[in-house]
Design a protein around this motif. Structure first.
Motif, short mmCIF file in Angstrom:
data_model
loop_
_atom_site.label_atom_id
_atom_site.label_comp_id
_atom_site.label_asym_id
_atom_site.label_seq_id
_atom_site.Cartn_x
_atom_site.Cartn_y
_atom_site.Cartn_z
N UNK A 63 0.82 -1.21 0.00
CA UNK A 63 0.00 0.00 0.00
C UNK A 63 0.85 1.26 0.00
N UNK A 64 0.45 2.24 0.77
CA UNK A 64 1.10 3.54 0.76
C UNK A 64 2.55 3.47 1.23
N UNK A 65 2.86 2.60 2.18
CA UNK A 65 4.22 2.54 2.72
C UNK A 65 5.18 1.76 1.84
N UNK A 66 4.67 1.14 0.80
CA UNK A 66 5.53 0.47 -0.17
C UNK A 66 5.71 -1.02 0.11
N UNK A 67 6.00 -1.73 -0.95
CA UNK A 67 6.16 -3.19 -0.88
C UNK A 67 7.59 -3.61 -0.57
N UNK A 68 8.51 -2.64 -0.51
CA UNK A 68 9.92 -2.94 -0.22
C UNK A 68 10.49 -1.79 0.61
N UNK A 69 11.62 -2.01 1.28
CA UNK A 69 12.27 -0.90 1.99
C UNK A 69 12.65 0.24 1.05
N UNK A 70 13.01 -0.08 -0.19
CA UNK A 70 13.37 0.97 -1.16
C UNK A 70 12.14 1.81 -1.52
N UNK A 71 11.00 1.15 -1.64
CA UNK A 71 9.77 1.90 -1.92
C UNK A 71 9.41 2.80 -0.74
N UNK A 75 8.90 6.99 -0.52
CA UNK A 75 7.77 7.67 0.14
C UNK A 75 8.29 8.64 1.19
N UNK A 76 9.24 8.17 2.01
CA UNK A 76 9.78 9.00 3.09
C UNK A 76 10.47 10.25 2.55
N UNK A 77 11.04 10.17 1.36
CA UNK A 77 11.73 11.32 0.77
C UNK A 77 10.77 12.48 0.52
N UNK A 78 9.49 12.19 0.37
CA UNK A 78 8.50 13.25 0.13
C UNK A 78 8.08 13.96 1.41
N UNK A 79 8.51 13.45 2.56
CA UNK A 79 8.09 14.01 3.85
C UNK A 79 9.33 14.34 4.68
#
Length: 145
Positions: A63-71, A75-79
Motif C-alpha cells: 500500500x502507501x508505505x511500499x512493498x519494499x524498503x526501497x519503496x 515515500x519517506x523522501x516526500x516528507x
C-alpha cells in the motif's frame, strides 16, 4: 439503630458514593494507546536514522508505505518532517468504552489509530491492528495544521 451503627452506615455510604464518583471520572477519561504510539515512534526513529529496512518491518508492507524498503525510502523522501513529540491520538477512546468492550468479550483496542506528531511540521502516522502481526504503520504524511 444505635448511634455507632448509624455513623458506620453513613461512612460506608459516603465511601461508596466517592468510589462511584471516581469510577465515573475514570470511565470518562481518555485512554492513551501506548502500543500504537510506541510503534509509531520506533518507525519514525528508524526513518530519521535512514534505517529503511527496520522501518519497513513495522509497516503493513504494501500500500502507501511500499512493498519494499526501497519503496518506503521513496515515500519517506516526500516528507521532510519525520520527528517531533506526540500531541494526540484519534479516534478518542475512553476507559469506559474499553471496559464495555471487555465485558462483551470484544477486542478492547480500536482497529486503527492515528498518532499526531508536532515538530518542525505536523506529521500523522496511521496504524492498523493486523491479527498475528500487531500494530503496523499503513500511512504517514506531513500535513498542514
Amino acid at each position: 439503630m444505635d448511634k455507632k451503627t448509624q455513623n458506620w452506615t453513613l461512612g460506608a455510604m459516603g465511601l461508596l458514593g466517592l468510589a462511584g464518583l471516581l469510577l465515573g471520572l475514570w470511565a470518562r477519561s481518555a485512554h492513551q494507546p501506548t502500543e500504537p504510539i510506541a510503534v509509531a515512534e520506533r518507525f519514525l526513529g528508524h526513518l530519521q536514522q535512514d534505517h529503511y529496512a527496520e522501518a519497513w518491518a513495522l509497516t503493513a508492507q504494501g500500500g502507501y508505505t511500499g512493498a519494499t524498503p526501497q519503496a518506503l525510502q521513496a515515500v519517506a523522501a516526500r516528507h521532510s518532517c519525520r520527528s517531533g513529540r506526540v500531541v494526540g491520538t484519534s479516534p478518542l477512546q475512553t476507559h469506559g468504552n474499553r471496559l464495555r468492550r471487555a465485558l462483551r468479550g470484544q477486542r478492547v483496542d480500536m482497529d486503527e489509530v492515528r498518532v499526531e506528531f508536532e515538530g518542525t511540521c505536523l506529521l500523522g502516522v496511521r496504524l492498523r491492528w493486523l491479527p498475528g502481526r500487531g500494530w503496523r504503520v499503513v500511512y504517514f504524511a506531513s500535513h498542514a495544521g
